[in-house]
Structure formats: C-alpha cells, structure tokens
Motif scaffolding. Structure first.
Motif, PDB file in Angstrom:
ATOM      1  N   LEU A 153       0.858  -1.191   0.000  1.00 10.32           N
ATOM      2  CA  LEU A 153       0.000   0.000   0.000  1.00 10.32           C
ATOM      3  C   LEU A 153       0.890   1.236   0.000  1.00 10.32           C
ATOM      4  O   LEU A 153       1.428   1.640   1.035  1.00 10.32           O
ATOM      5  N   ASP A 154       1.036   1.809  -1.177  1.00  5.90           N
ATOM      6  CA  ASP A 154       1.918   2.958  -1.333  1.00  5.90           C
ATOM      7  C   ASP A 154       1.140   4.253  -1.094  1.00  5.90           C
ATOM      8  O   ASP A 154       0.014   4.393  -1.575  1.00  5.90           O
ATOM      9  N   GLY A 155       1.769   5.162  -0.346  1.00  6.31           N
ATOM     10  CA  GLY A 155       1.118   6.457  -0.067  1.00  6.31           C
ATOM     11  C   GLY A 155       0.190   6.361   1.122  1.00  6.31           C
ATOM     12  O   GLY A 155      -0.872   7.003   1.137  1.00  6.31           O
ATOM     13  N   SER A 156       0.597   5.559   2.122  1.00  8.79           N
ATOM     14  CA  SER A 156      -0.356   5.268   3.215  1.00  8.79           C
ATOM     15  C   SER A 156      -0.817   6.506   3.982  1.00  8.79           C
ATOM     16  O   SER A 156      -1.835   6.448   4.652  1.00  8.79           O
TER      17      SER A 156
ATOM     18  N   ASN B  87       8.257  16.822  -2.568  1.00 15.06           N
ATOM     19  CA  ASN B  87       7.834  17.385  -1.283  1.00 15.06           C
ATOM     20  C   ASN B  87       8.733  18.581  -0.993  1.00 15.06           C
ATOM     21  O   ASN B  87       9.827  18.454  -0.460  1.00 15.06           O
TER      22      ASN B  87
ATOM     23  N   TYR C  28       1.757  17.167  -6.460  1.00 14.77           N
ATOM     24  CA  TYR C  28       2.317  16.201  -5.498  1.00 14.77           C
ATOM     25  C   TYR C  28       1.179  15.695  -4.628  1.00 14.77           C
ATOM     26  O   TYR C  28       0.598  16.461  -3.850  1.00 14.77           O
TER      27      TYR C  28
ATOM     28  N   GLY D 206       1.383  12.880  -2.575  1.00 16.74           N
ATOM     29  CA  GLY D 206       1.789  12.089  -1.403  1.00 16.74           C
ATOM     30  C   GLY D 206       1.685  10.601  -1.678  1.00 16.74           C
ATOM     31  O   GLY D 206       1.940   9.779  -0.799  1.00 16.74           O
ATOM     32  N   CYS D 207       1.334  10.236  -2.913  1.00 17.12           N
ATOM     33  CA  CYS D 207       1.306   8.823  -3.312  1.00 17.12           C
ATOM     34  C   CYS D 207       2.206   8.702  -4.548  1.00 17.12           C
ATOM     35  O   CYS D 207       1.878   9.217  -5.620  1.00 17.12           O
ATOM     36  N   LEU D 208       3.326   8.020  -4.359  1.00 17.69           N
ATOM     37  CA  LEU D 208       4.316   7.871  -5.431  1.00 17.69           C
ATOM     38  C   LEU D 208       3.688   7.315  -6.712  1.00 17.69           C
ATOM     39  O   LEU D 208       3.934   7.815  -7.812  1.00 17.69           O
TER      40      LEU D 208
ATOM     41  N   TYR E  82      12.226  12.265  -5.313  1.00 22.14           N
ATOM     42  CA  TYR E  82      12.425  12.139  -3.871  1.00 22.14           C
ATOM     43  C   TYR E  82      13.938  12.038  -3.721  1.00 22.14           C
ATOM     44  O   TYR E  82      14.527  10.970  -3.726  1.00 22.14           O
TER      45      TYR E  82
ATOM     46  N   ARG F 168      12.327   3.045  -1.311  1.00 17.00           N
ATOM     47  CA  ARG F 168      12.998   1.760  -1.281  1.00 17.00           C
ATOM     48  C   ARG F 168      13.355   1.296  -2.696  1.00 17.00           C
ATOM     49  O   ARG F 168      12.561   1.429  -3.620  1.00 17.00           O
TER      50      ARG F 168
ATOM     51  N   GLU G 189      10.067  -0.201  -4.850  1.00 14.35           N
ATOM     52  CA  GLU G 189       9.497   1.091  -5.270  1.00 14.35           C
ATOM     53  C   GLU G 189      10.277   1.618  -6.487  1.00 14.35           C
ATOM     54  O   GLU G 189       9.725   1.732  -7.581  1.00 14.35           O
TER      55      GLU G 189
HETATM   56  P1  FDP Z   1       4.098   6.813   2.268  1.00  8.53           P
HETATM   57  O1  FDP Z   1       5.301   6.967   3.146  1.00  8.53           O
HETATM   58  O2  FDP Z   1       2.907   7.622   2.722  1.00  8.53           O
HETATM   59  O3  FDP Z   1       3.746   5.374   1.956  1.00  8.53           O
HETATM   60  O4  FDP Z   1       6.248   5.083  -0.298  1.00  8.53           O
HETATM   61  C1  FDP Z   1       6.574   6.177   0.380  1.00  8.53           C
HETATM   62  C2  FDP Z   1       5.684   7.387   0.163  1.00  8.53           C
HETATM   63  O5  FDP Z   1       4.476   7.419   0.825  1.00  8.53           O
HETATM   64  C3  FDP Z   1       5.362   7.681  -1.321  1.00  8.53           C
HETATM   65  O6  FDP Z   1       4.211   7.059  -1.787  1.00  8.53           O
HETATM   66  C4  FDP Z   1       5.227   9.178  -1.326  1.00  8.53           C
HETATM   67  O7  FDP Z   1       5.497   9.766  -2.592  1.00  8.53           O
HETATM   68  C5  FDP Z   1       6.210   9.597  -0.281  1.00  8.53           C
HETATM   69  O8  FDP Z   1       6.469   8.483   0.547  1.00  8.53           O
HETATM   70  C6  FDP Z   1       5.688  10.694   0.571  1.00  8.53           C
HETATM   71  O9  FDP Z   1       6.659  11.067   1.475  1.00  8.53           O
HETATM   72  P2  FDP Z   1       6.601  12.504   2.180  1.00  8.53           P
HETATM   73  O10 FDP Z   1       5.451  12.451   3.123  1.00  8.53           O
HETATM   74  O11 FDP Z   1       7.903  12.616   2.870  1.00  8.53           O
HETATM   75  O12 FDP Z   1       6.416  13.526   1.110  1.00  8.53           O
END
Ligand code: FDP
Length: 349
Positions: free
Chosen positions: A131-134, A224, A257, A259-261, A277, A289, A293
């Motif tokens: 789950l990316d972007g939790s 970010n 941006y 917050g979800c890669l 990033y 990672r 990722e």
């Molecule tokens: P998250 O930690 O919320 O799972 O995978 C890591 C990730 O999200 C990416 O999906 C996202 O782009 C990045 O980290 C967001 O990190 P920041 O909160 O430091 O911007």
C-alpha cells in the motif's frame, strides 16, 4: 450531434464490442513472445485479484473501522496503518497458496516469506509495496501498490534471502496498481507498458492504455518541497530553475504532489514531467525503497521511453545489497531527468 457526444458513444460501443481483458491480452502477448510463460499470466491475474480485493476494502474503509494506525512500527520505522496491514495480508495470503512464487518480499515485513513447498515449479519471486502512499488512507486520496518480479535461475536449490536483492536490470516484470477514481493495473515485461482499467460492471481489467509512451519533456514536477532546506545545493538549484519564468522552455512548471508515489508517477507517465524524492544532506540515501518502489517504477518508466536516476546513476544499475535498501529517486520524462542530473552533478549552475 456534438462531436464530443459522438466520440463518447463510439468509444463505449468499441469497448463493448471488443473489450480486451487483461488475461486475453497477456495470453495473446505470450503467444507472440518466448519469454512470457503461462505461469506469468497466472501471476499477473493474481495481482489483479489482489487489486480488486484491496480496492474493495479501500472503498468501504470509512465504514468498516479500518482507518487509522495499528499502533505498530514497521521495519522502516513508520507507524503501520490498519490498511497497510490488510493490504500486506491480502498479498501474502493470495500468493502463499497460489503455487506461483517461491518467495515474497514486502515493505511491511522485515524478513521475506520463503515458500520451499512451491519450489522448483515456481521460479518467480515477488517483491512488493502493498500500500503505497499510506498517509493518504484516512483522507480518501489516491493509493497504490507496486510490484517487481524476479526469477530464480538456480535448479539445484531454493534461492536464499540474499539472492532476492537483485539489480533492477534483472527484473523480468514490474508494475503497479493505482487506486484512484478508478482502479488501474499497469505493467511491463520489458516489451512496452500497458495499462488496464478495472471495469466495475464486469469486474474485469480492460485494456485502456496500450503501449504507453511518456513525452520527452513535461510541464509538471512532483516533489515534497517542504524538504527544500534539507536538499543539496544542486537539487535546490534544479527546482529553483523549474520555477523560473521562461516561456521558450515552458517554465515555470506546475507542481503536482499527491503524497502517493504511484499516483504522481502515473500522472507523469501519461503526461510527462518529473517526480523527485532526492537524497538529502543528512540522508543521502533518500526515503524510497530500491527493490519494491524505485526499481519497478524505473523499469515501467524506461519501458515507456523515460528515465530514472539517483541523480548520479541509472536506478536500474544500482547494486542491491539489502532487501529494504533506500535510494534517491528522480524519475520521469527523459529530458527532464537529464536536466535534473546536470544540476545535481553541477554540470549546470
Ligand atoms: P508513504 O510513506 O505515505 O507510503 O512510499 C513512500 C511514500 O508514501 C510515497 O508514496 C510518497 O510519494 C512519499 O512516501 C511521501 O513522502 P513525504 O510524506 O515525505 O512527502
């Protein structure tokens, strides 16, 4: 009849008459390619099923009491969300008994799950971020999952834990699931990138984006920027440059941006631009990672004609030493990634 209306009707008739499902598409591609086996088609179908189950959980999350954290801290030192755990369990449960893989590596598990009972029939190993972007879970924003597939070449014994950490160039397939306004599965086996949209009516993934090509240059950057003060001078100069007004080169770029890669890279894959990033002064390895990722997204973006770099080298050439290794990630349109490298390596000031 207005043109737009006509186009919409035509599009739905075309899709209705001959919708190309994920399984049919993979089977047809398979027939045309020696490298793609029936086993791989099964693996992709299983990822699709995982995506359907997780998408279902996400749709009802606010009603089922599964928002918020579990109180645990994961191997990355981050608070585990209930949905992180559910998504991870879904991947592990569905793959454990599938007989399709001999090992699983997840962002949410310190140690891999080795499945000697599936070896030697199953030669694939699956590495994933379930789950990316939790941080988006609790506010109904996009989420994703990322997967990388590598193959065990050994005939004499099960792969060991160390043999799961492979260079990106050794991936045989990679892709992601995107849970946005619709659910999508995007994948590559090294012969282009294809995207499928989950049709809620039939429950099938239908081909919606065949042979995706990323524009050589975009107008959007995703980073970010709250971390600006932590960046190296080269990264700061590059992002400053993107904001400089210069009509002839299409600047300033717009920021996007989420917050979800996965969501941010998906936007760039379709429309061009760059996601960063970067490494930081006190954390040169960055946040993301390598194995589940950066590597899979790098394979997807390169296959679509784009680039993926640490700032100093190609992501897919980074030596993998540990399962949860971090790496700076600069990914997107080829020309934009090249510009970023020029600034980071002080070839441009
Ligand atoms: P998250 O930690 O919320 O799972 O995978 C890591 C990730 O999200 C990416 O999906 C996202 O782009 C990045 O980290 C967001 O990190 P920041 O909160 O430091 O911007």
């Amino acid at each position: 009849m207005p043109t737009l209306f006509k186009t919409v009707i035509l599009a739905s008739i075309t899709m209705g008459q001959n919708p190309l499902t994920l399984s049919r598409f993979v089977t047809e591609k398979q027939a045309a390619s020696q490298g793609v086996t029936g086993e791989f088609a099964g693996l992709l179908a299983q990822i699709g099923l995982v995506g359907k189950l997780i998408a279902q959980d996400l749709r009802r999350a606010g009603l089922s009491g599964i928002l918020g954290t579990t109180g645990e801290i994961n191997v990355q030192g981050e608070a585990v969300k209930k949905l992180d755990e559910i998504a991870n369990e879904t991947f592990v449960k569905l793959f454990h008994h599938s007989g399709l893989v001999c090992a699983l590596v997840s962002e949410e598990m310190e140690k891999p799950v080795l499945l000697p009972e599936n070896w030697p029939q199953a030669k694939y190993m699956l590495l994933f971020d379930p789950l990316d972007g939790s941080s988006n879970t609790d506010c109904n924003m996009p989420l994703g999952a990322i997967f990388s597939v590598v193959k065990s070449e050994r005939k004499d014994r099960m792969p060991t834990e160390d043999e799961l950490a492979r260079k990106g160039t050794e991936q045989v397939a990679a892709g992601y699931l995107l849970y946005g306004s619709s659910t999508m599965l995007v994948y590559t086996v090294g012969q282009g990138v294809h995207g499928f949209t989950l049709d809620p009516g039939t429950g099938e993934y239908l081909l919606s984006h065949e042979q995706i090509r990323i524009p050589a240059r975009g107008k959007v950057y995703g980073v970010n920027e709250g971390n600006y003060h932590k960046w190296t001078p080269g990264t700061k100069k590059y992002v400053d440059d993107l904001k400089t007004q210069d009509k002839s080169s299409g600047r300033p770029y717009s920021v996007r941006y989420s917050g979800c890669l996965v969501a941010d890279v998906h936007r760039i894959l379709l429309g061009g631009g760059i996601y960063l990033y970067p490494g930081e002064l006190d954390k040169p390895e960055g946040k993301l990672r390598l194995l589940y990722e950066a590597n899979p997204l790098a394979m997807v973006v390169e296959q679509a004609g784009g680039g993926a770099s640490t700032g100093t080298m190609r992501i897919l050439d980074v030596e993998a030493k540990q399962l949860h290794q971090r790496v700076p990630l600069i990914i997107g349109s080829a020309d934009d990634v090249r510009d970023a490298e020029d600034f980071i390596q002080s070839r441009r000031m």
